[in-house]
Design an enzyme around this catalytic site. Sequence first.
Site, mmCIF file in Angstrom:
data_model
loop_
_atom_site.group_PDB
_atom_site.id
_atom_site.type_symbol
_atom_site.label_atom_id
_atom_site.label_comp_id
_atom_site.label_asym_id
_atom_site.label_seq_id
_atom_site.Cartn_x
_atom_site.Cartn_y
_atom_site.Cartn_z
ATOM 1 C CG HIS A 99 16.693 23.432 12.805
ATOM 2 N ND1 HIS A 99 16.642 22.262 12.099
ATOM 3 C CD2 HIS A 99 16.422 24.407 11.917
ATOM 4 C CE1 HIS A 99 16.368 22.526 10.826
ATOM 5 N NE2 HIS A 99 16.240 23.821 10.692
ATOM 6 C CG ASP A 142 18.274 19.375 13.211
ATOM 7 O OD1 ASP A 142 17.781 19.014 12.126
ATOM 8 O OD2 ASP A 142 17.923 20.398 13.817
ATOM 9 C CB THR A 162 12.898 20.269 12.783
ATOM 10 O OG1 THR A 162 13.785 20.607 11.717
ATOM 11 C CG2 THR A 162 13.688 19.784 13.966
ATOM 12 C CD1 TRP A 170 7.575 20.858 11.504
ATOM 13 C CD2 TRP A 170 5.713 21.426 10.392
ATOM 14 N NE1 TRP A 170 6.648 19.854 11.686
ATOM 15 C CE2 TRP A 170 5.494 20.185 11.011
ATOM 16 C CE3 TRP A 170 4.682 21.988 9.643
ATOM 17 C CZ2 TRP A 170 4.286 19.485 10.912
ATOM 18 C CZ3 TRP A 170 3.474 21.295 9.539
ATOM 19 C CH2 TRP A 170 3.291 20.057 10.172
ATOM 20 C CG ASN A 171 9.694 25.035 14.949
ATOM 21 O OD1 ASN A 171 9.607 24.022 15.628
ATOM 22 N ND2 ASN A 171 10.739 25.298 14.183
ATOM 23 C CB SER A 172 5.323 29.663 12.900
ATOM 24 O OG SER A 172 6.468 30.355 13.331
HETATM 25 N N1 UDP Z 1 9.630 32.834 17.425
HETATM 26 C C1 UDP Z 1 9.604 33.527 18.607
HETATM 27 N N2 UDP Z 1 9.413 34.876 18.555
HETATM 28 C C2 UDP Z 1 9.232 35.554 17.389
HETATM 29 C C3 UDP Z 1 9.243 34.814 16.179
HETATM 30 C C4 UDP Z 1 9.440 33.462 16.239
HETATM 31 O O1 UDP Z 1 9.753 32.967 19.693
HETATM 32 O O2 UDP Z 1 9.092 36.778 17.423
HETATM 33 C C5 UDP Z 1 9.853 31.369 17.480
HETATM 34 C C6 UDP Z 1 8.619 30.603 17.083
HETATM 35 O O3 UDP Z 1 7.816 30.362 18.227
HETATM 36 C C7 UDP Z 1 9.192 29.345 16.454
HETATM 37 C C8 UDP Z 1 10.555 29.773 15.937
HETATM 38 O O4 UDP Z 1 10.854 31.031 16.524
HETATM 39 O O5 UDP Z 1 9.351 28.336 17.433
HETATM 40 C C9 UDP Z 1 10.577 29.969 14.420
HETATM 41 O O6 UDP Z 1 10.567 28.723 13.818
HETATM 42 P P1 UDP Z 1 9.805 28.473 12.453
HETATM 43 O O7 UDP Z 1 10.033 27.049 12.075
HETATM 44 O O8 UDP Z 1 8.394 28.908 12.545
HETATM 45 O O9 UDP Z 1 10.487 29.462 11.432
HETATM 46 P P2 UDP Z 1 12.025 29.723 10.994
HETATM 47 O O10 UDP Z 1 12.546 30.754 11.918
HETATM 48 O O11 UDP Z 1 12.757 28.407 11.102
HETATM 49 O O12 UDP Z 1 11.874 30.224 9.588
#
Ligand code: UDP
Length: 434
Positions: free
Chosen positions: A21, A115, A137, A331-333
């Site tokens: 987030h 958020d 998000t 969603w970010n990945s």
């Molecule tokens: N991320 C990172 N390094 C890692 C793993 C993840 O910087 O080794 C970042 C990735 O770029 C993304 C966030 O952490 O922006 C993870 O968000 P996502 O929504 O994909 O997954 P969540 O952690 O919320 O399950």
Amino acid sequence: MEDQRGEETHILTIPFPAQGHINPMLQLSKRLASKGLKVTLVTAESNPISIQGENLTSSIKIESIPDGFSVDAGVNVRNFDEYIERFKVVFPQNLAKLIKKHEVSGYPVKFIVYDSVIPWMLDVVRGFGLDGAPFFTQAWAVNAIYYHFHQGTLKVPSEGGSLVSLPSMPPLGINDLPSFICDKTGAYPSLLNVILNWMATRFPIKTIGPVIPSIYLDKRLPNDNDYGLSLFKPKSETCKTWLDSKEINSVIYVSFGSLSALGEEQMEELAYGLKRSNNFFLWVVRESETEKLPKNFYEETSKKGLVVSWSPQLEVLAHKSVGCFMTHCGWNSTLEALSLGVPMVAMPQWTDQTTNAKYVEDVWQVGVRVRVNEKGIVTREEIEICIKEVMEGERSKNIRRNSEKWKESAKEAVNDGGSSDENLEEFVTQLLSS
Ligand code: UDP
């Protein structure tokens, strides 16, 4: 009212204090700053944030306020309900003090972007005599599914049962719906616009994604040399040096984000699936997960693999050696890979990831989704097959072509005059005239 931008229009942005987030809210904050607003991102003091990059504060300010927890009690290990209860009381009290402080110093806060997972923040904001807007998000497709579920217009199908049809969406099976709904963990691209238009008839939404650092989208915002805010320390040099030594498109990058935890058996299947694929792999195994790695795995795979506790993910995805992203489809990945043109093997775990995986495979056609066996496990053989489908052969060519197209679309949307840029501009104009 006159469109007064600059130092006199001060807005606060408030992410929910979890990695997935914070990242998109940070990028949104920088984009808002690029539209001439003064932006302060307010984080919870217990977030052990390390700022990556040199120049973050030149584009926006970051301020931490107490949320009722100490730094060593990171949000990832807390009991969620307990955290929220205390956060709800302590954070607004300190937010009030922060707003007062800015008023006294001559930078009164005009508006707050919060958020959407903390919707009660709107009442807090209005209690301060201000107005606010929620920032979602997750994918709009997921929001639409929740909306239908809430309205009673979505009948959840049974296991192995029929597909559900929702306006503007591909037919969805039980495994394509967000897990929160199910209580268990083609050619559709043009439908996305229809979804968004449909949602817009119900909510005054503006889609401004993908919120990816501008340097990755050929749009360098002024004073934007930074990468992000991380709750974990990335092994940046190690990853870079290792990737630099590999050939173009030869590496599988594997990460399940900041929260997902695989079972021990699943971890073993994944480990041996990677080994069987015989590709180079860079695998993020968070410290809390390392014990689950099979014994001798490091020794057995040291020539092929690098395991790190956290990576600079965007730099990794943008690296020319990376040819495939094995992802949990957070969603970010998902958006990061889509925006950087990296094909995916989708291995969703829970919440919205299942729906994102459906879009990866069937709607955008930028990857392959793993199939789970009757025991709920993705076997090593299945992992090997999926990696091969993305890395070699006919289907792989189509996937790579589509990935390139989505990368171009992401750039177009964010650059001047693109849909994301225009929607953001419209939002700022509305905000200023309110
Ligand atoms: N991320 C990172 N390094 C890692 C793993 C993840 O910087 O080794 C970042 C990735 O770029 C993304 C966030 O952490 O922006 C993870 O968000 P996502 O929504 O994909 O997954 P969540 O952690 O919320 O399950």
